[in-house]
Structure formats: structure tokens, C-alpha cells
Design a protein around this motif. Structure first.
Motif, PDB file in Angstrom:
ATOM      1  N   LEU A  69       0.848  -1.185   0.000  1.00 16.13           N
ATOM      2  CA  LEU A  69       0.000   0.000   0.000  1.00 16.13           C
ATOM      3  C   LEU A  69       0.885   1.236   0.000  1.00 16.13           C
ATOM      4  O   LEU A  69       1.756   1.393   0.867  1.00 16.13           O
ATOM      5  CB  LEU A  69      -0.902   0.014   1.238  1.00 16.13           C
ATOM      6  N   ALA A  70       0.681   2.108  -0.973  1.00 16.61           N
ATOM      7  CA  ALA A  70       1.359   3.410  -1.016  1.00 16.61           C
ATOM      8  C   ALA A  70       0.295   4.482  -0.893  1.00 16.61           C
ATOM      9  O   ALA A  70      -0.716   4.449  -1.600  1.00 16.61           O
ATOM     10  CB  ALA A  70       2.130   3.569  -2.322  1.00 16.61           C
ATOM     11  N   HIS A  71       0.503   5.411   0.022  1.00 14.75           N
ATOM     12  CA  HIS A  71      -0.444   6.513   0.153  1.00 14.75           C
ATOM     13  C   HIS A  71       0.332   7.820   0.311  1.00 14.75           C
ATOM     14  O   HIS A  71       1.443   7.854   0.852  1.00 14.75           O
ATOM     15  CB  HIS A  71      -1.388   6.306   1.342  1.00 14.75           C
ATOM     16  N   ALA A  72      -0.273   8.881  -0.184  1.00 14.49           N
ATOM     17  CA  ALA A  72       0.345  10.197  -0.088  1.00 14.49           C
ATOM     18  C   ALA A  72       0.384  10.648   1.369  1.00 14.49           C
ATOM     19  O   ALA A  72      -0.607  10.513   2.089  1.00 14.49           O
ATOM     20  CB  ALA A  72      -0.418  11.202  -0.939  1.00 14.49           C
ATOM     21  N   VAL A  73       1.518  11.138   1.804  1.00 14.23           N
ATOM     22  CA  VAL A  73       1.670  11.551   3.201  1.00 14.23           C
ATOM     23  C   VAL A  73       0.717  12.681   3.535  1.00 14.23           C
ATOM     24  O   VAL A  73       0.070  12.685   4.588  1.00 14.23           O
ATOM     25  CB  VAL A  73       3.130  11.974   3.467  1.00 14.23           C
ATOM     26  N   THR A 268       5.009  13.435  -5.276  1.00 16.79           N
ATOM     27  CA  THR A 268       4.345  13.662  -3.988  1.00 16.79           C
ATOM     28  C   THR A 268       4.982  12.728  -2.968  1.00 16.79           C
ATOM     29  O   THR A 268       5.459  11.637  -3.320  1.00 16.79           O
ATOM     30  CB  THR A 268       2.829  13.396  -4.070  1.00 16.79           C
ATOM     31  N   ARG A 269       5.029  13.153  -1.729  1.00 14.40           N
ATOM     32  CA  ARG A 269       5.623  12.306  -0.696  1.00 14.40           C
ATOM     33  C   ARG A 269       4.725  11.103  -0.442  1.00 14.40           C
ATOM     34  O   ARG A 269       3.503  11.245  -0.328  1.00 14.40           O
ATOM     35  CB  ARG A 269       5.809  13.084   0.595  1.00 14.40           C
ATOM     36  N   ALA A 270       5.337   9.915  -0.339  1.00 15.89           N
ATOM     37  CA  ALA A 270       4.559   8.687  -0.197  1.00 15.89           C
ATOM     38  C   ALA A 270       5.123   7.820   0.914  1.00 15.89           C
ATOM     39  O   ALA A 270       6.339   7.784   1.138  1.00 15.89           O
ATOM     40  CB  ALA A 270       4.546   7.908  -1.511  1.00 15.89           C
ATOM     41  N   ASP A 271       4.232   7.136   1.615  1.00 16.33           N
ATOM     42  CA  ASP A 271       4.589   6.106   2.594  1.00 16.33           C
ATOM     43  C   ASP A 271       4.083   4.771   2.088  1.00 16.33           C
ATOM     44  O   ASP A 271       3.006   4.695   1.478  1.00 16.33           O
ATOM     45  CB  ASP A 271       3.962   6.409   3.960  1.00 16.33           C
TER      46      ASP A 271
END
Length: 806
Positions: A69-73, A268-271
């Protein structure tokens, strides 16, 4: 490469293993090729930011199906998934690398670009300019692969094109015949990959990217990562990627050209983290699915390399036996024979899912598709839910939720199930609070359902089902707090401040009590008081009152202090009493029906309010019930009020015992007098006899006679106007009630049918109760209620139900 990896079937250089995502045959072939080649590094299609998560795949608590799972911080709701099952070639390659101590890396386009691309596309769909003021650009878009996102349209299906070239009309059947039915150890382990690569190269010569515009960018990044790996490990590199990309990875390009394609990509920053996935989600082509029609069948083929058909049909027989269908071992034997015969007739090397399904339908299901649907749901698709270890990265809110799930023994499960809660117990009360808090945060793990047993307020029924997207909702809710309690409180306070209507705030107050958020109530109550003071619409006030009164009852059973709510509820009731009669003037038919619903809701709410222990005393606010009855009397005699409202007011007074039957008959006679327009009279009847199941007319023949006499006197030209209203009213009655009313009307007023009918005027009912027959019931009641049955009539509804249950 080592000597074991050299083969006439493949060229020198990196080992390019083109696969079908989530294909068990591809997965087995990848393992065989890696065992033979023994590469120094394994490159896998996936987001490079997840390289740090690869070692977790060796954790025994990480059980597929799972997904990256990758989501925008800055916007957790913007996310992308890369699902992996146990039969996914990428998962097999990662596990092989970990088992052999070989480095494994992801080489696809970074998630930081993928998520930013999503945002840009959504903005372009809304025709909004980017934040920097530049115009929209037509950049390439990645499509196929585990991380494909919504809205992507694949113009060329490689499998369909190859299947059509081979003379197959079904790509799935062609893939099963040429790949999935290959036994382990057959031929050269590199031969199938070389054949698929040549086929894809020929296909791409004529179609280019095949409509997959983003692939040029993705493949440029893959080539750069492949060059880096070759600099470090030489040619002892194995790449596991979609077969469509293999020709592009073979292509000779310059570093400058590839970097030019990647220049200027949005970011965009991603976690990233691992999250559980389900087979049912893999079976969905849209959304976050993978488009695998039969993940349960694929998992069986992957786990069962020998005699898969026999073992599958044995599994099907076991499922049908659990559902009480008569299936013997002879059925299994005959089904295997039929599946093999069908495969031979259709020219297939082994029976596939189609042949086994046809055999199950004919032999085990007697030709019926009903049990076959169960087999498809439970086995062909399945409800397998993956697991992720606690060591996986997670937002603090996710960790707190997992802790509460363990302490409350409430495990997330993929199959839908009903959960019955008794709020008098600490564990069930905690479960209820957790589920309500999650609903308030937008995490719909559970939805309230109708209880099949007790209707007391200490009972709750929930329908639970854990979906993979809920992991995104939890991450998104993490902006409100680090624990479920803190996040729910902050969300409730923010929603109360932003609420636009009084009904929204009252519903939120109810949610706060259900979720056990007393600290949020002061903010909610201030917003409630502000909006109640400013809102002069009686309809809005009438919608808000029932929710407040329900909150008082819920607070009572949960031991919550609801004194502030009681005061606001009483104040709303007083304002409704004053404003309702004038608000009923000049209403059209639709508005009159809506107002009738408000009258019913307020009537029920007032009755509950005065019976609630935390309700205001009569000294402070007067007798609310008496005030409400006065309002109903006013409405019943108010000529400017619609007929449906006047009739409803009379009916409620009659049910309360505040109006004698003779007076109700007099008011009905006035409403049905010849001077009243037929449509108005029909509306009065609808308000009076609507609801209640029609038993009032069954038991009171005088009122039935009035309705009958009025209806027979309606002129033919007016009858067509009142008929739809009457049909709407009487169609809501049970069939038995309608038959009884019809029989009473057929006999006419005063009709008799034996002594009972002569005595009471109503067929089947005596004039007075029979004490001898009534006393005969008492021993049975004492046996059901217990020796202390006499004290139960003094308890509340909830305690009475609790006493019966004990």
C-alpha cells in the motif's frame, strides 16, 4: 550466470522472466528458472520505495494474499495497491531471493510519481488547472501490472491477441493449456519464457505500446534500474516482470534517452507498507482488484502440482456435504471421469476449471446452478484474508486499532458475518464503542443491522466484513489522532463545527453517545444549541427531536450522563408544540404527507422522553405529554390543517385513550360529511387508519361502518380521485386483515355470525372477556416468566426483556 543457468533456450545477459501477474503456472516456472539460474540479484516489478519492506516477506506472520500500500503523506486517501498472492510470480521471486540470501529489488516507476499522476489526472477530469498554474499535459500513463490504477483502459490485451492467433476464443483457456497445465520439470526451465518473449516482441512490433501510453515511462525507469544492477552484479541478474515489458527491456537505448522520459514527472511524498488482501478483491477487475476470475482455483493449482482435478473435486464434495447435500465418493469418481472425458472431447491436455465446473454441475448438483453458485463463491473465489505482522510499518492509529481488536477478540475477517452484542457486558460494550467510533471516522468495518431477537436497547447487531480498502480509510483517519478514541473525538468536534443543519448535529450527538465520546459532547451540544436557537423550521426541529430522544435512551443503557441532552430535547419539544399548528396551514399533498411523518415521529419521541429517567421534571418544563395531547387536539379540530394531519391527530388521541370511541366516530362523521370534498375526506381516512395494520377497523365496527357508508356515497366522478389514496392506505394491511375487513363489509353493519358476533357486533369477539379461559393461561406464563414474574411489570422495557431472557 553460473553454469547451471546457461541454456540453449536463452541468450546471454540478464535473465528476463516475462510472466502473467497472479498466474500459478508462471509462478512455478519462475521458481524453476531461478533454481536453475541461481542469479546474484532478483529484480521485481513494483515500487522501488518498497525495497525496505522486502525482508518482511520472510516473516512467518506475513501470509498472502497481501498488498503493498502506497499513500500520499499529505493526503492519505490518495493511494495505490500492488496485490500479491501466494501464486503471484513476483511473490515467489521475492520468497526465493530471501530463502537463498539473494538481494531483491523493485524496479517499476516509483510510487511518488504514480500517486502524483493520479492527482493530476483527477484534476484534469475536473478541468482544474494545476497548483503551479501550468496547463495540463498529456503524459504517459502506466496501466498493466499489479499497481494498475482506476480509469486506465487497456486497448490491447496481449493474452487475447495470442489466444486468437492460436485459434482459441477464450484467453483464460489458452493460458491454462499452454502454461498452467505444464507439469513441474517439463522441458527446459527457460523455454517458456523465451517463447512468450518472442510472441510479445512480435505483438509489439505491430502495436507499439498497444495503447498503454505510460509504459514508455515505466519501462525507461526499469531499464535504468536494470543497468544499475548490471554494473553491480554483472549479467547474473534475473528480472521478473509482466511479459509485455520484456521486449522493451531487451531494447537498446541510451541512458540519456531514458532519463529524458523521466524528466519533469510530478511528485508527492509517499509512505508504503504491507496490508492484508483478500481473494475476493483479487477477483475484481475494477477498483483495487486484479481481475483474476478464480483466485481460489489458481491457489489450488499452485499448491497441488499432482492430481489437481481429483483433489479439487474432493474439496468440492466436502463443501457440498457441509451444506447437507448427499455427495458420496462415487460422485467424486464419476465427476473426475466426466471432467477428463470433456477435456479429451475439447482437445485440452488436462481438465480445466470449465470442465470441472461442468462435471460438478452434472454429477454433484443434479444440473442445478444454485449449489454451483456456492461452490464458485466459497472455492473458486474464496474468502481468504491475508495477515501482516506487527513489525510492518503502520500509522499509530492502525497500531491502536490492532491492539483493541486483540483485546476485544474481534478479528478482521473477509467473510461477511453477523455479530450480536449484549451491551450489559464489558466486552460487548467495548466492541460496540469501537465499531461506532470507526463508523464516525469513516471506517465502515461494521454496519448496524436489525436484531433478530430482543428489541431492547441493550442489544445491538452488526454486520461485519473487512475489506482491504479499510486500511486506506484507517490511514486517512490518522490525521485526526493517534488512537481511535482521540481520532473519533477530534472528528466529532470538527463535524459538529462544520455541520450545516440541525439534524446533522443531533445525529452527531447520537453517534457520540453510541461511541462513548463524552468529552466531545460539550462541543456538539454548543453547536446543537446554536443551531436550535437559529432554526425556525418546525420540520427541521421535528427531525432533530427523535435522534435526541434515542440518544437519551442509549445513554441510559450505557450509563452515560445525558442531562444536557435532556434539557435540549425538552426545549426542542416546547418549540415544536408552539410552531406545529401554524406550520400545518397551506400545505400541498406532498408537504402534508411529510408533516404527517413529523407528527408521528414527535409523538413517539415525546412518549420516550417522558419515560426516560434523565428527562426534565414536570416542575421545570411542565407535563410534556399533556402539552403534546393539547397540540393534537388543536390539530384535530383545525380546519386549515390538511386532512391527513387532522386524521392522524385523531387516531393518536384515540390510541392514547384521550379520545372516546364515540367522539372519534363523531369527528370521522364530520370529516366524511357530504360537504367535504372527496379528496380531503380520503386524506383524513388515510391519516386516521393508515399504519397500525388496520386492526382498528377490524375491532371497531362502528368506525368501519362510517368509512363504508361514506365510500358508497361518493359520486362516480369523485370516486376516481379518492381511489388511489384509499388503495395506498389499505394495500399496506396484511392479507388476513384485508380479508377480514372484506368479510365484515360483505355482511354489512351489525352483521352476525353466531353467538359471539351477536354479542359483540364483531364476528369472532365476545362482548366481555372469559375469565375461565384467561385463567387457564396463567400457569404457562408463570412457567415462562419464573417465580418472580410479578415484579417484572414495574421494570423498564430493557429490564423486562432481561428478566425474560434469564
Amino acid at each position: 550466470m553460473t553454469g547451471a543457468g546457461r541454456s540453449p533456450a536463452r541468450d546471454s545477459g540478464p535473465l528476463l522472466l516475462g510472466v502473467r501477474h497472479h498466474g500459478p503456472g508462471s509462478a512455478r516456472a519462475v521458481r524453476a528458472a531461478l533454481d536453475a539460474a541461481r542469479p546474484a540479484v532478483v529484480l521485481v516489478e513494483g515500487p522501488p520505495e518498497a525495497d525496505a519492506l522486502i525482508p518482511l516477506a520472510a516473516d512467518p506472520d506475513l501470509r498472502p494474499p497481501v498488498a503493498l500500500l502506497a499513500h500520499a503523506v499529505d493526503e492519505p486517501g490518495r493511494s495505490a495497491f500492488w496485490p500479491l498472492a501466494e501464486f503471484s510470480p513476483e511473490w515467489v521471486a521475492i520468497r526465493w531471493a530471501l530463502e537463498h540470501g539473494t538481494p531483491a529489488r523493485f524496479i517499476d516507476l516509483p510510487a511518488t510519481h504514480t500517486l502524483a499522476w493520479q492527482e493530476r489526472e483527477e484534476r484534469e477530469e475536473r478541468e482544474e488547472p494545476p497548483a503551479d498554474g501550468s496547463g495540463p499535459t498529456d503524459g504517459p500513463r502506466p496501466t498493466d501490472g499489479p499497481g494498475a490504477t482506476d480509469g486506465e483502459q487497456v486497448r490491447v490485451d496481449p493474452l487475447a491477441a495470442l489466444a486468437e492467433a492460436a485459434g482459441y476464443d477464450d484467453p483464460e483457456r489458452w493460458w491454462e493449456d499452454v502454461v498452467e497445465h505444464r507439469g513441474p520439470g517439463e522441458q527446459d526451465p527457460f523455454a517458456p519464457f523465451a517463447a512468450v518473449a518472442d510472441a510479445m516482441a512480435a505483438l509489439r512490433e505491430g502495436s507499439g505500446t498497444g495503447g498503454h501510453a505510460r509504459d514508455a515511462v515505466r519501462e525507461a525507469h526499469m531499464r535504468l534500474r536494470l543497468r544499475d544492477a548490471r554494473k553491480e552484479f554483472g549479467d547474473a541478474v534475473a528480472v521478473v516482470c509482466g511479459a509485455w515489458h520484456v521486449p522493451a527491456l531487451r531494447e537498446r537505448t541510451t541512458v540519456t534517452a531514458d532519463r529524458a522520459l523521466l524528466r519533469g514527472l510530478p511528485r508527492t511524498r509517499a509512505d508504503l507498507t504491507w496490508v492484508p488482501w483478500t481473494h475476493r478483491r483479487l477477483a475484481r477487475a475494477g477498483g483495487y482488484g486484479a481481475g483474476i476470475d478464480s483466485p481460489g482455483w489458481y491457489g489450488h493449482l499452485f499448491r497441488t502440482p499432482d492430481r489437481p482435478v481429483e483433489r479439487w473435486l474432493t474439496k468440492v464434495a466436502g463443501l457440498l456435504r457441509e451444506e447437507d447435500r448427499i455427495v458420496s465418493s462415487a460422485h467424486v469418481i464419476e465427476a473426475v471421469r466426466l471432467a477428463e472425458t470433456l477435456a479429451a472431447m475439447r482437445g485440452r491436455p488436462l481438465p480445466g476449471l470449465g470442465e470441472t465446473t461442468d462435471a460438478v454441475r452434472a454429477v454433484m448438483c443434479d444440473g442445478s446452478d444454485v449449489p454451483l453458485a456456492l461452490v464458485h463463491d466459497r472455492l473458486v473465489v474464496g474468502d481468504v484474508l491475508g495477515e501482516v505482522p506487527e513489525s510492518a510499518p503502520a500509522v499509530p492509529l492502525q497500531r491502536d486499532l490492532a491492539r483493541q481488536q486483540r483485546s476485544l477478540r474481534l478479528r478482521p475477517e473477509a467473510p461477511e458475518r453477523d455479530l450480536e452484542l449484549d451491551l450489559r457486558g464489558d466486552t460487548d460494550a467495548g466492541r460496540s464503542r469501537l465499531l461506532h467510533r470507526l463508523r464516525l471516522l469513516g471506517v465502515g468495518w461494521g454496519e448496524p443491522a436489525r436484531s433478530r431477537g430482543s428489541t431492547g436497547t441493550f442489544r445491538e447487531t452488526w454486520r461485519l466484513r473487512w475489506e482491504p480498502e479499510l486500511s486506506v480509510r484507517v490511514a486517512e483517519a490518522g490525521v485526526w489522532g493517534t488512537t481511535v478514541l482521540a481520532a473519533a473525538r477530534a472528528r466529532a468536534e470538527a463535524d459538529a463545527t462544520a455541520a450545516g443543519t440541525l439534524a446533522e448535529v443531533t445525529a452527531l450527538a447520537e453517534q457520540c453517545l453510541l461511541a462513548g465520546l463524552p468529552d466531545a459532547l460539550p462541543v456538539v451540544m454548543r453547536a446543537l444549541a446554536d443551531r436550535a436557537a437559529l432554526d425556525t423550521d418546525v420540520g427541521h426541529l421535528a427531525q432533530a427531536l427523535p435522534a435526541l430522544v434515542r440518544s437519551l435512551r442509549y445513554g441510559d443503557v450505557r450509563g452515560t450522563d445525558t442531562g444536557a441532552l435532556a434539557g435540549v430535547a425538552a426545549g426542542l419539544a416546547e418549540r415544536i408544540f408552539v410552531g406545529l399548528p401554524p406550520a400545518c396551514a397551506g400545505l400541498d399533498a406532498d408537504a402534508a404527507q411529510e408533516m404527517r411523518g413529523h407528527v408521528d415521529a414527535v409523538h413517539t419521541a415525546v412518549a420516550l422522553l417522558v419515560e426516560t429517567p434523565s428527562a426534565p421534571s414536570s416542575a421545570g418544563h411542565g407535563d410534556l405529554r399533556a402539552r403534546w395531547r393539547s397540540v393534537l387536539r388543536n390539530l384535530s379540530a383545525r380546519d386549515t390543517a390538511p386532512g391527513v394531519v387532522r386524521g392522524r391527530a385523531v387516531r393518536l388521541l384515540l390510541d392514547e385513550g384521550e379520545l372516546a370511541a364515540g367522539e372519534a366516530a363523531r369527528l370521522m362523521g364530520l370529516a366524511l360529511s357530504p360537504g367535504t370534498p372527496p379528496a380531503d375526506a380520503a386524506a383524513w381516512i388515510e391519516g386516521f387508519v393508515g399504519g397500525g395494520g388496520g386492526l382498528l377497523l377490524v375491532h371497531d365496527e362502528r368506525l368501519l361502518g362510517l368509512v363504508d357508508a361514506w365510500l358508497t356515497a361518493v359520486a362516480p366522478e369523485g370516486f376516481t380521485d379518492v381511489l388511489p389514496l384509499l388503495r395506498r392506505t389499505f394495500s399496506a394491511y396484511e392479507p388476513g386483515v384485508r380479508r377480514t375487513l372484506g368479510e365484515l363489509v360483505r355482511r354489512g353493519p351489525g352483521g352476525t355470525d353466531g353467538p359471539a358476533g351477536q354479542a359483540s357486533g364483531t364476528p369472532g369477539f365476545a362482548a366481555d372477556p372469559d375469565p375461565v379461559r384467561a385463567d387457564a393461561v396463567l400457569p404457562v406464563l408463570r412457567l415462562l416468566l419464573g417465580p418472580d414474574a410479578g415484579r417484572h411489570h414495574e421494570t423498564t422495557d430493557d429490564n423486562r426483556l432481561a428478566g425474560v431472557g434469564s
